[in-house]
Design a protein around this motif. Sequence first.
Motif, PDB file in Angstrom:
ATOM      1  N   GLY A 248     -27.948  16.876 -13.276  1.00  0.00           N
ATOM      2  CA  GLY A 248     -28.838  15.720 -13.392  1.00  0.00           C
ATOM      3  C   GLY A 248     -28.249  14.490 -12.730  1.00  0.00           C
ATOM      4  O   GLY A 248     -27.651  14.563 -11.662  1.00  0.00           O
ATOM      5  N   THR A 249     -28.385  13.358 -13.413  1.00  0.00           N
ATOM      6  CA  THR A 249     -27.825  12.101 -12.893  1.00  0.00           C
ATOM      7  C   THR A 249     -26.768  11.590 -13.857  1.00  0.00           C
ATOM      8  O   THR A 249     -27.035  11.453 -15.049  1.00  0.00           O
ATOM      9  CB  THR A 249     -28.931  11.021 -12.769  1.00  0.00           C
ATOM     10  OG1 THR A 249     -29.972  11.521 -11.932  1.00  0.00           O
ATOM     11  CG2 THR A 249     -28.373   9.735 -12.185  1.00  0.00           C
ATOM     12  N   ARG A 250     -25.554  11.340 -13.345  1.00  0.00           N
ATOM     13  CA  ARG A 250     -24.503  10.758 -14.182  1.00  0.00           C
ATOM     14  C   ARG A 250     -24.282   9.301 -13.804  1.00  0.00           C
ATOM     15  O   ARG A 250     -24.087   8.979 -12.637  1.00  0.00           O
ATOM     16  CB  ARG A 250     -23.179  11.536 -14.052  1.00  0.00           C
ATOM     17  CG  ARG A 250     -22.088  11.011 -15.005  1.00  0.00           C
ATOM     18  CD  ARG A 250     -20.810  11.830 -14.944  1.00  0.00           C
ATOM     19  NE  ARG A 250     -20.916  13.123 -15.597  1.00  0.00           N
ATOM     20  CZ  ARG A 250     -20.391  13.427 -16.788  1.00  0.00           C
ATOM     21  NH1 ARG A 250     -19.720  12.520 -17.453  1.00  0.00           N
ATOM     22  NH2 ARG A 250     -20.536  14.631 -17.293  1.00  0.00           N
ATOM     23  N   PHE A 251     -24.354   8.444 -14.817  1.00  0.00           N
ATOM     24  CA  PHE A 251     -24.037   7.023 -14.658  1.00  0.00           C
ATOM     25  C   PHE A 251     -22.625   6.836 -15.183  1.00  0.00           C
ATOM     26  O   PHE A 251     -22.342   7.212 -16.328  1.00  0.00           O
ATOM     27  CB  PHE A 251     -25.006   6.159 -15.472  1.00  0.00           C
ATOM     28  CG  PHE A 251     -26.450   6.296 -15.064  1.00  0.00           C
ATOM     29  CD1 PHE A 251     -27.213   7.364 -15.511  1.00  0.00           C
ATOM     30  CD2 PHE A 251     -27.042   5.362 -14.234  1.00  0.00           C
ATOM     31  CE1 PHE A 251     -28.542   7.497 -15.143  1.00  0.00           C
ATOM     32  CE2 PHE A 251     -28.381   5.488 -13.858  1.00  0.00           C
ATOM     33  CZ  PHE A 251     -29.123   6.561 -14.310  1.00  0.00           C
ATOM     34  N   TYR A 252     -21.763   6.294 -14.368  1.00  0.00           N
ATOM     35  CA  TYR A 252     -20.359   6.183 -14.755  1.00  0.00           C
ATOM     36  C   TYR A 252     -20.089   4.904 -15.536  1.00  0.00           C
ATOM     37  O   TYR A 252     -20.457   3.806 -15.107  1.00  0.00           O
ATOM     38  CB  TYR A 252     -19.470   6.256 -13.513  1.00  0.00           C
ATOM     39  CG  TYR A 252     -19.400   7.682 -12.986  1.00  0.00           C
ATOM     40  CD1 TYR A 252     -18.391   8.540 -13.409  1.00  0.00           C
ATOM     41  CD2 TYR A 252     -20.380   8.176 -12.130  1.00  0.00           C
ATOM     42  CE1 TYR A 252     -18.347   9.859 -12.974  1.00  0.00           C
ATOM     43  CE2 TYR A 252     -20.351   9.493 -11.686  1.00  0.00           C
ATOM     44  CZ  TYR A 252     -19.334  10.322 -12.117  1.00  0.00           C
ATOM     45  OH  TYR A 252     -19.304  11.624 -11.701  1.00  0.00           O
ATOM     46  N   GLY A 253     -19.452   5.039 -16.698  1.00  0.00           N
ATOM     47  CA  GLY A 253     -19.084   3.894 -17.531  1.00  0.00           C
ATOM     48  C   GLY A 253     -18.038   3.055 -16.820  1.00  0.00           C
ATOM     49  O   GLY A 253     -17.202   3.598 -16.088  1.00  0.00           O
ATOM     50  N   LYS A 254     -18.116   1.730 -17.029  1.00  0.00           N
ATOM     51  CA  LYS A 254     -17.139   0.843 -16.386  1.00  0.00           C
ATOM     52  C   LYS A 254     -15.765   1.095 -16.968  1.00  0.00           C
ATOM     53  O   LYS A 254     -15.591   1.150 -18.183  1.00  0.00           O
ATOM     54  CB  LYS A 254     -17.554  -0.610 -16.580  1.00  0.00           C
ATOM     55  CG  LYS A 254     -18.804  -0.927 -15.797  1.00  0.00           C
ATOM     56  CD  LYS A 254     -19.045  -2.401 -15.678  1.00  0.00           C
ATOM     57  CE  LYS A 254     -20.253  -2.620 -14.782  1.00  0.00           C
ATOM     58  NZ  LYS A 254     -20.888  -3.904 -15.009  1.00  0.00           N
ATOM     59  N   LYS A 255     -14.813   1.265 -16.103  1.00  0.00           N
ATOM     60  CA  LYS A 255     -13.441   1.568 -16.534  1.00  0.00           C
ATOM     61  C   LYS A 255     -12.793   0.339 -17.197  1.00  0.00           C
ATOM     62  O   LYS A 255     -13.148  -0.777 -16.883  1.00  0.00           O
ATOM     63  CB  LYS A 255     -12.592   2.006 -15.346  1.00  0.00           C
ATOM     64  CG  LYS A 255     -13.072   3.316 -14.708  1.00  0.00           C
ATOM     65  CD  LYS A 255     -12.576   4.528 -15.491  1.00  0.00           C
ATOM     66  CE  LYS A 255     -13.205   5.827 -15.055  1.00  0.00           C
ATOM     67  NZ  LYS A 255     -14.622   6.035 -15.402  1.00  0.00           N
TER      68      LYS A 255
END
Length: 257
Positions: A248-255
Amino acid sequence: MKVVVKIGTSTLAYPSGRLNIRRTEEICKIISDLKNSGIEIILVSSGSIGMGVGKLSLKNRPSDMPTKQAAAAVGQCELMYTYDRLFSEYNHTVAQILITAADIKHEDRHINFSNTLNRLLEMGVIPVINENDTIATEEIVIGDNDTLAAIVATSAKADLLILLSDIDGLYTANPSVDKSAVLIPEVHEIDDRIMALGGGSGSSLGTGGMKTKLVAARICTEAGCDMVIANGSEPESLYDIVAGRSVGTRFYGKKGK
Ligand code: ADP
């Protein structure tokens, strides 16, 4: 690892509002297995109004508030009965938590909510959360379970939020309108260009569409939590998603959050 899974109405039910038994059983089995493997799971489940509509044999989804809320009251019982029964088969215990926007805004209530959630997880329970549709009014409504799931994910300091939808992920345009739309597998920054892709809901039972999923992605990623939108019709993909494989689509959390 702590994972919040949001299940949309279109994943749980047929367009008539009746439960999709095969799908729901499969999801509960896989979530039980993931839990057995050591992953903490919180469910955010829509479906109370839809299931109430089915149980009461109403012809359409009601539009007036009292009938909607009555359907939600009937459907929420049916929903929890279903989860309780299916998870019991794999020796897991569920707990129901119903909240409203007012509970989130109120600091003490919000803290109580987070504390209860954490205690349930410590006890090995699977919390099943929904908006309290029977008392929420337009003024105090969170309004959609995508946003609710993002609030739950941040309150529980989850590592990952998975939104199971009726579509594979975020596309470059609404695929039900634009056949040339293609899937966007990864989003690292939710800028105005991404936000503009949020069309409305495509189904008669779904409520949020992509817009609310993008709002949820913003809330989650700001708090450092990843979010994945995936198709609920392929529950096996949950294994791949928690393993970090591309689905699907992965949105990456801010590090560093
Ligand atoms: P659910 O209740 O399962 O969460 P929704 O109907 O609320 O499902 O949201 C998914 C729907 O959003 C899709 O079926 C599609 O019709 C619509 N949609 C609008 N814009 C987009 C887009 N850019 N990419 C994917 N789906 C989109």
